[in-house]
Design an enzyme around this catalytic site. Structure first.
Site, short mmCIF file in Angstrom:
data_model
loop_
_atom_site.label_atom_id
_atom_site.label_comp_id
_atom_site.label_asym_id
_atom_site.label_seq_id
_atom_site.Cartn_x
_atom_site.Cartn_y
_atom_site.Cartn_z
CG HIS A 1 0.99 0.61 -6.44
ND1 HIS A 1 1.51 0.61 -7.69
CD2 HIS A 1 1.85 -0.10 -5.68
CE1 HIS A 1 2.63 -0.06 -7.70
NE2 HIS A 1 2.85 -0.51 -6.49
CB CYS B 1 8.77 6.78 11.49
SG CYS B 1 10.07 5.85 10.69
#
Ligand code: PEP
Ligand code: MG
Length: 758
Positions: free
Chosen positions: A366, A679
């Site tokens: 994270h 993407c």
């Protein structure tokens, strides 16, 4: 055997006094060896210091020939002293000269000594030198003497690490502590940062090494251990120690905290006259020296556990809380941390932060996600970096290559300063391009979109000139939250995102969790094959309580504006239809409850599971746009785990089969007039993007940092030429004839020849 001058405690006290005396470093070392020799009834006491060139140099001696000081040097594996430096373990011998490692240095005059006791001078598990004593008579050194010498070595370690000893280094003989080092980790966020080390969790400095009262220190140690164990028990009862840590891990941790050997060593260290905190540091130094060398991951895990326990004990004992470095961040700070939560990173003053180094975090962590969003040059997976740095050390982070240079030499620093300057200049040029349309030399316009996931990302929309957010990974906000966000909270996020985007559309992707993207507050799933398991839309369809509030939040946030919603990991028509049905139901509810609907609702699908390639026409007819997730498509196409270091680079997206698959997608999209973007990561890499343009892609979505380089590439490209070249490379027979798995080299050479910046 301690002499009439008193036991180890008295020796330590004397040495403390010597440390405080206002004398030159050499005189201090000379006094230290005299005291040790006298106190331990040894004829010889010598200090060797490890130099930057890997040799050990005699820095002080009592008993050996004084002329040998700063003259005698040896390899760090040579002789008994070298052996101690290499193994980082004490060595006690009654008959040293018959030891196979014994080596003779005539200038020292040591042949007359028979017994030898040497210990490593350790700091953070690294050897800084060796301290030894010698006796003429054959004698067996007691455990008490070995302990005492080890403790004395801690004082020397402090002196060496403080830089005091470096001041008496001979020309060309810089000492190892503080020497330049280059390390290689994983490149987590591009960019170059030059600055000085700031430890995310400052080390606890043990100021009081010598005990006044051993009994009292033993009690302090016992109380701290009991308090620490109780704290661990409480953690286990609560069942959570923070994101991602589970009961099993905690149970192992508890077992280590009860390890008898560890406790015995701590208590023994106190018996030698150390304060409880100095004992913890001593024992931890030894453990590090031993376990650090292990390649076995379980032993390294154990070292982490021991480190953590030692830290907890030190906090208990010194009463020092973790002083957060957030408050006093100096200019040009490079944060070094074992690991860090994403929220902690966000608390730092971004304007002073030049880089981030993480011992224990990979690309999917994270904190890495947030670092990328903030554009902080970051390197991760750097084993033991914390052992090699001191606060304030000069350090360079190369987030593009994953290189870290600790205490760089002037040439390295100069080279990097130049690199940083060039980069800044390039960024400035890219910035100037932000309002220039991305049009190839032969007049083909390409749409450049941006990938985002956090609100902080969105500031880059204006900075880069991206036409829209082509992929908004909504799961990132969920990963940073401490519990499942309620519908109202989600609605606020999405509304803020649209507000910040100021009319530029955002393609919100519904939650793509599972596999490597775990939500700490959702039940952990133990699956054999998580990448193929219950994830993304599969969870969304099975748990309406997850998907529906998200869709509702999105629809409400989009009131009166254009809203784009995209479903991840769709593998079949049935899944797409089911997801669309949930959305339609939510739209109906919205209207029924009198909420204003989005002015326009566009539905898209990620094409990232290969099965869709054989249903693409039907898929295209059902949606308003498609977006190719080349990261996952590649993973499932070649059956190669994208996060597994062993295999992730085995196949190249620039291979004929994969490019053919990508071409098929863009061809179908065009035939059905369906807007298509790509993407995945390859869209943000100039060479890969060049191939994509040649295949027919006219819309690419990428990280903010990639937009400048991709635009520069587009402006220099004549697509007619490239198209023909790539077509010839991926024609049905081309790669079979060439027998090549990757077209990278050929394509790069071609691009360079064309003068295209890649
Ligand atoms: C992809 O798979 O290419 C993609 C863009 O999605 P993610 O990387 O979030 O899985
Ligand atoms: Mg994906």
């Amino acid at each position: 055997m301690f002499g009439a001058l008193g036991g180890p405690r008295l020796l330590l006290r004397r040495l403390r006094e010597v440390m405080a005396e206002p004398v030159s470093p050499q005189a201090r070392l000379d006094k230290i060896v005299v005291h040790i020799a006298a106190s331990m009834v040894a004829e010889v006491c010598s200090v060797y210091v490890l130099r930057a060139d890997g040799r050990l140099e005699l820095y002080a001696t009592e008993g050996l020939n004084r002329e040998a000081v700063h003259l005698t040097t040896m390899r760090a594996s040579e002789g008994l002293v070298g052996l101690i430096a290499e193994t980082a373990e004490p060595l006690a011998l009654a008959d040293a000269q018959n030891h196979p490692a014994f080596s003779y240095h005539p200038e020292t005059g040591e042949e007359v000594y028979s017994s030898f006791l040497g210990v490593p001078i350790l700091r953070g598990g690294n050897t800084l030198g060796v301290l030894d004593i010698q006796n003429r008579a054959r004698r067996i050194y007691t455990d008490e003497e070995i302990e005492a010498l080890q403790t004395t070595a801690m004082l020397l370690a402090e002196m060496i690490a403080s830089g005091e000893v470096q001041s008496i280094a001979q020309p060309g003989g810089d000492i190892a502590v503080g020497r330049p080092m280059s390390l290689q980790g994983s490149a987590l966020c591009d960019g170059v940062g030059l600055g000085h080390v700031v430890l995310h969790e400052p080390r606890i400095v043990v100021k009081q090494l010598i005990a006044e009262d051993i009994k009292h220190e033993m009690e302090r140690l016992d109380t701290a251990i009991a308090a620490m164990r109780a704290a661990i028990d409480r953690l286990i009862e609560r069942g959570n120690m923070g994101p991602g840590e589970h009961r099993e891990v905690l149970e192992t941790f508890r077992m280590v905290a009860h390890d008898r050997g560890w406790l015995r060593r701590l208590r023994e260290a106190v018996t030698t006259g150390l304060t409880a905190e100095a004992a913890v540091e001593r024992v931890q130094n030894d453990a590090r020296a031993k376990l650090q060398r292990h390649t076995d991951p379980s032993m390294r895990e154990r070292l982490h556990d021991l480190d953590d326990l030692a830290n907890r004990l030190l906090h208990q004992l010194t009463g020092q809380s973790f002083v957060s470095a957030h408050d006093q961040l100096p200019e040009n700070a490079i944060i070094v941390a074992r690991t860090m939560g994403p929220a902690a990173l966000l608390e730092y003053d971004r304007s002073r932060l030049r880089g981030l180094i993480l011992e224990d975090a990979g690309g999917g962590s994270h904190v890495a996600i947030v670092a990328r969003a903030l554009g902080i040059p970051t390197v991760g997976d750097l084993d033991n970096i914390l052992d090699f740095v001191e606060p304030g050390d000069a350090i360079i982070v190369d987030g593009a290559l994953g290189d870290v240079h600790v205490r760089p030499t002037p040439d390295v620093e100069h080279a990097y300063a130049e690199k940083a300057r060039l980069r800044a200049r390039r960024l400035e040029q890219y910035h100037k391009l932000r309002n220039v349309p991305a049009i190839t030399r032969d007049g083909v316009e390409i749409e450049l979109h941006m990938n985002a996931g956090l609100l902080v990302d969105l500031q880059h929309l204006a900075e880069t000139g991206a036409v829209s957010v082509g992929l908004f990974r909504t799961e990132l906000q969920f990963m940073l939250a401490s519990r499942f966000p309620r519908m109202g909270e989600q609605e606020k996020w999405y509304r803020s995102a649209l507000d910040i985007a100021k009319g530029k559309p955002i393609a919100f992707r519904t939650l793509d969790i599972g596999s490597d993207k775990v939500l700490p507050y959702m039940i952990e799933l133990q699956e054999e094959n998580p990448a193929l398991g219950w994830r993304a839309i599969r969870i969304g369809l099975d748990r309406p309580g997850v998907l529906r509030p998200q869709l509702r939040g999105l629809l409400r946030a989009g009131a009166g504006r254009e809203m784009r919603i995209m479903f991840p990991m769709i593998a079949s028509i049935a899944e797409l239809d089911a997801a669309k049905a949930v959305l339609e139901h939510e739209v109906a509810l919205l209207r029924r409850h009198g909420h204003k609907p989005p002015a326009e609702l566009k539905v898209g699908v990620m094409v990232e599971v290969p099965s869709l390639l054989w249903e693409l026409e039907n898929i295209c007819r059902r949606v308003d746009f498609i977006s190719v997730g080349s990261n996952d498509l590649m993973q499932y196409f070649y059956a190669v785990d994208r996060d597994n270091k062993r295999v992730a680079h085995r196949f190249d997206p620039l291979s004929a089969p994969f490019l053919r698959a990508l071409k098929q997608i863009v061809d179908v999209a065009r035939a059905t007039s369906t807007p298509v973007t790509l993407c995945g990561e390859m869209g943000g890499k100039p060479l890969e993007a060049l191939a994509l343009l040649a295949l027919g892609y006219r819309g690419l979505s990428m990280s903010a940092a990639a937009i400048g380089p991709i635009k520069a590439m587009i402006l220099a490209t004549d697509l007619r030429v490239v198209r023909g070249f790539v077509a010839s490379l991926i024609g049905e027979t081309a790669s079979a004839e060439a027998g090549e798995e990757t077209l990278r080299t050929t394509l790069r050479e071609f691009a360079e020849h064309q003068g295209i910046p890649i």
